[in-house]
Structure formats: C-alpha cells, structure tokens
Design an enzyme around this catalytic site. Structure first.
Site, PDB file in Angstrom:
ATOM      1  N   LYS A 263      32.757  40.702  48.024  1.00  0.00           N
ATOM      2  CA  LYS A 263      33.280  41.301  46.796  1.00  0.00           C
ATOM      3  C   LYS A 263      32.388  40.895  45.635  1.00  0.00           C
ATOM      4  O   LYS A 263      32.096  39.714  45.445  1.00  0.00           O
ATOM      5  CB  LYS A 263      34.701  40.808  46.551  1.00  0.00           C
ATOM      6  CG  LYS A 263      35.275  41.193  45.183  1.00  0.00           C
ATOM      7  CD  LYS A 263      36.586  40.460  44.919  1.00  0.00           C
ATOM      8  CE  LYS A 263      37.075  40.664  43.489  1.00  0.00           C
ATOM      9  NZ  LYS A 263      38.277  39.851  43.189  1.00  0.00           N
ATOM     10  N   ASP A 268      35.668  41.104  35.706  1.00  0.00           N
ATOM     11  CA  ASP A 268      37.019  41.575  36.006  1.00  0.00           C
ATOM     12  C   ASP A 268      37.949  41.271  34.847  1.00  0.00           C
ATOM     13  O   ASP A 268      38.410  40.141  34.676  1.00  0.00           O
ATOM     14  CB  ASP A 268      37.536  40.901  37.281  1.00  0.00           C
ATOM     15  CG  ASP A 268      38.955  41.336  37.617  1.00  0.00           C
ATOM     16  OD1 ASP A 268      39.382  42.402  37.115  1.00  0.00           O
ATOM     17  OD2 ASP A 268      39.635  40.623  38.376  1.00  0.00           O
ATOM     18  N   LYS A 275      44.207  40.933  32.071  1.00  0.00           N
ATOM     19  CA  LYS A 275      44.410  39.508  32.257  1.00  0.00           C
ATOM     20  C   LYS A 275      44.673  38.835  30.907  1.00  0.00           C
ATOM     21  O   LYS A 275      44.276  39.339  29.856  1.00  0.00           O
ATOM     22  CB  LYS A 275      43.150  38.865  32.864  1.00  0.00           C
ATOM     23  CG  LYS A 275      42.859  39.247  34.293  1.00  0.00           C
ATOM     24  CD  LYS A 275      41.561  38.602  34.758  1.00  0.00           C
ATOM     25  CE  LYS A 275      41.222  38.965  36.188  1.00  0.00           C
ATOM     26  NZ  LYS A 275      42.157  38.356  37.148  1.00  0.00           N
ATOM     27  N   ASP A 286      33.665  36.682  39.436  1.00  0.00           N
ATOM     28  CA  ASP A 286      34.383  37.476  40.436  1.00  0.00           C
ATOM     29  C   ASP A 286      33.428  38.196  41.388  1.00  0.00           C
ATOM     30  O   ASP A 286      33.870  38.914  42.273  1.00  0.00           O
ATOM     31  CB  ASP A 286      35.311  38.479  39.747  1.00  0.00           C
ATOM     32  CG  ASP A 286      36.573  38.751  40.549  1.00  0.00           C
ATOM     33  OD1 ASP A 286      36.922  37.919  41.403  1.00  0.00           O
ATOM     34  OD2 ASP A 286      37.200  39.798  40.325  1.00  0.00           O
ATOM     35  N   ASP A 345      44.880  44.724  38.536  1.00  0.00           N
ATOM     36  CA  ASP A 345      44.176  43.448  38.676  1.00  0.00           C
ATOM     37  C   ASP A 345      44.106  42.990  40.127  1.00  0.00           C
ATOM     38  O   ASP A 345      43.503  41.969  40.420  1.00  0.00           O
ATOM     39  CB  ASP A 345      44.857  42.373  37.814  1.00  0.00           C
ATOM     40  CG  ASP A 345      44.008  41.130  37.650  1.00  0.00           C
ATOM     41  OD1 ASP A 345      42.771  41.243  37.771  1.00  0.00           O
ATOM     42  OD2 ASP A 345      44.573  40.050  37.401  1.00  0.00           O
ATOM     43  N   GLU A 347      42.296  44.393  42.308  1.00  0.00           N
ATOM     44  CA  GLU A 347      41.250  45.385  42.569  1.00  0.00           C
ATOM     45  C   GLU A 347      40.297  44.980  43.682  1.00  0.00           C
ATOM     46  O   GLU A 347      39.693  45.829  44.332  1.00  0.00           O
ATOM     47  CB  GLU A 347      40.448  45.625  41.272  1.00  0.00           C
ATOM     48  CG  GLU A 347      39.287  44.673  40.991  1.00  0.00           C
ATOM     49  CD  GLU A 347      39.689  43.220  40.830  1.00  0.00           C
ATOM     50  OE1 GLU A 347      38.846  42.347  41.093  1.00  0.00           O
ATOM     51  OE2 GLU A 347      40.848  42.943  40.430  1.00  0.00           O
ATOM     52  N   ARG A 349      40.751  43.812  46.660  1.00  0.00           N
ATOM     53  CA  ARG A 349      41.121  44.319  47.986  1.00  0.00           C
ATOM     54  C   ARG A 349      40.833  45.812  48.112  1.00  0.00           C
ATOM     55  O   ARG A 349      40.608  46.300  49.219  1.00  0.00           O
ATOM     56  CB  ARG A 349      42.580  43.983  48.276  1.00  0.00           C
ATOM     57  CG  ARG A 349      43.602  44.631  47.362  1.00  0.00           C
ATOM     58  CD  ARG A 349      44.935  43.893  47.377  1.00  0.00           C
ATOM     59  NE  ARG A 349      44.812  42.575  46.788  1.00  0.00           N
ATOM     60  CZ  ARG A 349      45.795  41.687  46.727  1.00  0.00           C
ATOM     61  NH1 ARG A 349      47.000  41.986  47.210  1.00  0.00           N
ATOM     62  NH2 ARG A 349      45.600  40.503  46.169  1.00  0.00           N
TER      63      ARG A 349
END
Length: 495
Positions: A263, A268, A275, A286, A345, A347, A349
């Site tokens: 990933k 993010d 967030k 991230d 959030d 995201e 996955r």
C-alpha cells in the site's frame, strides 16, 4: 561506508575505535589490552546489556559494550548493541570502527551476528536531511561527529565477508526505504514514486517495472483503487515490478513465484471522512508498505536470488474534493465484488483489494501484502510486533521465521469464519468499514481475504511498526520495516 571482515584481532586493525562486546560474568577477551581488564575490575565496564565504557590504549579507543547473558544472546541483541556502540562512537567523532566478535560462536551464529552488527551500525548511522539547508561554510568541518562512518571492520574466526556484504546491501535498501517514507507528500507523489521504481528497473539486471495511471486502472476494472484516487488531482500509479533471475544467478528459479504487494498512499487525509488534524502530518508515512516492497524486490534482484518475484504497489493520495468518493457510495473491484463505502478513511483495503487481485493475475503463487492499515493494530500490539493474518499455516510460519531472523517480528491474528459476517455489506457485497467496532485489524485482513481466492496469502498490518518504532537502531521517524523481512522470506526459498 566500507564494510570489511578479517580473521586478525581487532586491535591490529587500522580502525580508530575498537569495539568489544562483553558477556555478563566474563572477563576481558585475551586480545584486549590491560586497560580493558582494569575497567572491568573497577566496575566501570560491565557485561549488562547495552552498558558502555571507554578506555584508550596505544592510540586507539577501546569501546566496551555489554551483551548481557551469553544464553540470551541473539542477532537482535547484536543489532541493538551495535547501535549503542555507533551512538557513542558518534559522540567521539570516530571515523572507523572494528568490532571484535565474541569468541566461541558456532559458524552459523557468527555469520548471523556479523550481519546483525553491520545492520545495526548502518541503520543507526542513518540521517534524513534532504530538505535541510546546508551548514554554513566551515561548520561542516567542525561537526565531524555528525558525519557518516567511513568504515566498519568485523574481526572474528571463519568466513564473514559475504554475510557482512549482503547485510550491508540490505541495510542500505532499508535506509533508502526510509528516505522514501520521510519525504513529504508534496515531494513524493504517486508519479514520483513510480518514476523511482522505473529507475530501479533500468539500473538492476533482471528487474522490469511498469507504471500505469488512472485510465489503466479503469480499463482493468480496478474500481476500488480508482475510487480512492478520484479525490486527488495527482495521477495514481499502479506499479508492477517483475524480477526474473538472470541465468548466471544459479540455474532454474526454485520455489513458488512470490508476490509482494504494498500500500502506497503517499498522503492520507482520510478523504471525506477527514482525519483529526493532530498528527495528520504523519500520514505521509501511509506509503510505507509500498516503499518496503519496492526496496525489497530491488534488493532481491541485486542479490540475484534464484526466485521469481512479482511486486505490485498501489500509489495514490486520499484527499477530499468535489470528485472524492463519499460514504454510502458503492464501487466495484477488479474481481467483480461490489464494496459499500461507509468510511473513506478505510481506503487502504480498497487499494490493496485490486492490487492483490492484480498480483495473482500476473502469476504470483504465494502473496504477502504490507500496509499501514489500521490504528487498531497499535492498540493490540504496540510497535513491537506487526499483525500477521494468513489463509495458509505453512506460509504464515515461513514469514514468522523470517521475522525472527531479522528482528522484524510478527504476531499472528486469527481469520475465523465468523469475522466474515462483519464485512458483509447491506447494499453491496462487502462493507469497507463495518459499524460494529470489533476486531478492527482482523476485519481489515478478513476484507482482503476476499480478493485472493485459494492462493496462499498473508497480510501484514505494519501501522505500528513503520515509523516511531523506537528501537535503538532505527529510533524516531521512518523505520523501513519489512524490507529485511521480505528479503529473508525470499532467501528462505533459495536453499
């Protein structure tokens, strides 16, 4: 840093600083000068783990590092001791070190300890100053202790050179991953990460890299990945790396074709499900799973391991905008499953779902993904372990063994059929963020299991390990977690 090995005693080397590791209740090594024995007798030097003492003899510094009890000594303890020695050596403005390995280690452990000392030294020598102004004229010369070491020599019985050389290569790859992690989001965009990977492909024999953008995601039916990317003006990057061992690497490749998936959300914000502002700056990290995959496959290729490897990295930003996905939207992944978006959030996955499917479609026969996926894993495991979930016991055991050897340890969490009920969608096939706040890390892994079929697969949630790991040899900031584990995993198939 120049890395060498010798069978001569450390005191005969040209290094300005000799490092001696001391076990508890052990006297001075026979090759040590009388000054070392005097420090031990006075109690100033001792063998308790990480204890440090310094003396001088015949124009050299002698730095003593406690290794703890002999029966507790492991390569991980050697890494930590090496980092402690490097920190003290920096204060002393040392330029070159020579480590005297403990005597009476069997050949296999001696090689592992030599490699660990190299890793601990190189990793603790790391600095990230890409965006800092250079020091004023003349200041650099005065700040000698802040310069990298020029050389490290390992003194011990047996052949240690190859183990030391390979450890140095891998540690340098970890530091390059840390460079990628530490770069801010306005510097390391998905496009820049793709260009970096392509440059590796041009540099390293046997490694090829393909980078595709938004149109390709849509053409491939990667609706989950594309949905995350649609909120940003930055072009996403689907980075596919393939390592085919050259004929000179040692005959026909053995083992399965290994898939590494990472990933790489280069920033993010949480998207529409924004967030909190506190520590949001850390969300540049991230992309840590993607950095680990790129550098690991690059190092596997540099080491010319006889194993086919496919790497897939999904790079994008996750930002709020008029084009961004919204809670309640439904998207379709590349395997045809529909996903109800209850939290933008969650995201990572979505990106990984399509990347896992793509890696298997490209021929990966066993797949491991790395992702900073859930804050829940930090609550469960802190920063000591990464969370491991897998549909295959043998594959999980192989990964855990690689983690033990490298110090990048993992803790396996269950994938019970009951968890599958939690990720079922009300309006789509799957829910990316179930309302029930249960088993957050396991739910993330359970969601991903829907995109691997029967292929042996493992998921590593590295959200607690990718930065602020706070081990002596990586400290604050990016850790490069996963590079050493993945390289060791690949090695485990190579006999």
């Amino acid at each position: 840093m120049q890395i060498t090995a010798t069978t001569e005693a450390a005191g005969t080397s040209d290094a300005d600083t000799v490092v001696l590791g001391l076990f508890e209740d052990a006297g001075a090594p026979p090759e040590a000068p009388a000054a070392v024995a005097e420090l031990l007798e006075s109690g100033e030097a001792r063998g308790s783990f990480k204890a440090l003492a310094l003396t001088h003899d015949k124009g050299k510094r002698w730095l003593l590092v406690g290794l703890g009890a002999r029966e507790d000594f492991t390569p991980e303890r050697a890494r930590v001791a090496a980092a402690a020695a490097r920190t003290r050596a920096r204060e002393l403005a040392a330029r070159t070190l020579c480590w005297q390995l403990p005597a009476d280690l069997d050949a296999e452990l001696a090689r592992a300890v030599a490699a660990a000392i190299v890793e601990g030294t190189i990793l603790s020598d790391y600095r990230f100053e890409l965006h800092k102004s250079p020091p004023p004229a003349g200041e650099a010369e005065r700040r000698t202790g802040e310069r990298p070491l020029e050389g490290l020599t390992l003194a011990g019985a047996g052949e240690l050179q190859d183990a030391a050389r390979q450890a140095a290569l891998v540690a340098e790859a970890v530091n390059r991953a840390r460079d990628l992690q530490n770069r801010p989001g306005n510097d390391l965009t998905p496009t820049v990460l793709g260009e970096y990977a392509k440059a590796l492909g041009e540099e390293i024999e046997g490694l090829s890299v393909q980078v595709e953008g938004r149109e390709a995601l849509l053409a491939r039916g990667m609706g989950a990945f594309a949905a995350v990317a649609q909120g940003s003006e930055q072009e996403p990057a689907l980075i596919t790396l393939r390592y085919e061992p050259p004929a000179a690497a040692g005959g026909t490749p053995g083992g399965p074709t290994l898939g590494l998936v990472g990933k790489a959300v280069t920033f993010d914000s949480g998207g529409i499900s924004l967030k909190p502002g506190a520590k949001m700056a850390e969300m540049k990290f991230d992309m840590s799973g993607g950095a680990a995959v790129i550098e690991a496959i690059g190092e596997i290729a540099r080491l010319r391991l006889p194993l086919r490897v496919i790497g897939v990295v999904g790079a994008t930003e996750n930002l709020p905008s008029g084009a961004a996905i919204k809670p309640g939207d439904i998207v379709k992944a590349a395997n045809g499953k529909t996903i109800e978006i209850n939290n933008t959030d969650a995201e990572g996955r979505l990106v990984l779902a399509d990347c896992l499917w793509h890696a298997i479609g490209e021929g990966a026969e066993q797949v491991i993904d790395l992702a900073t996926l859930t804050g829940a894993v930090i609550i469960a495991l802190g920063s000591t372990y990464a969370g491991l979930m897998s549909n295959d016991d043998a594959f999980a055991a192989r990964i855990a063994a690689a983690g033990e050897l490298t110090g990048e340890i993992v803790w396996r969490l269950p994938l019970h059929p009951e968890y599958e009920e939690l990720v079922k969608g009300r309006y789509g096939d799957l829910d990316n963020a179930p309302e029930a706040r249960k088993a957050g890390t396991i739910v993330g892994g359970t969601f991903l299991s829907n995109f691997v079929g029967e292929t042996p697969w493992a998921h590593l949630d590295i959200a607690g390990s990718a930065w602020e790991l706070d081990r002596e040899y990586v400290g604050k900031g990016a850790s490069g977690y996963g590079v050493r584990l993945l390289v060791e995993l690949a090695r485990s198939y190579c006999g």
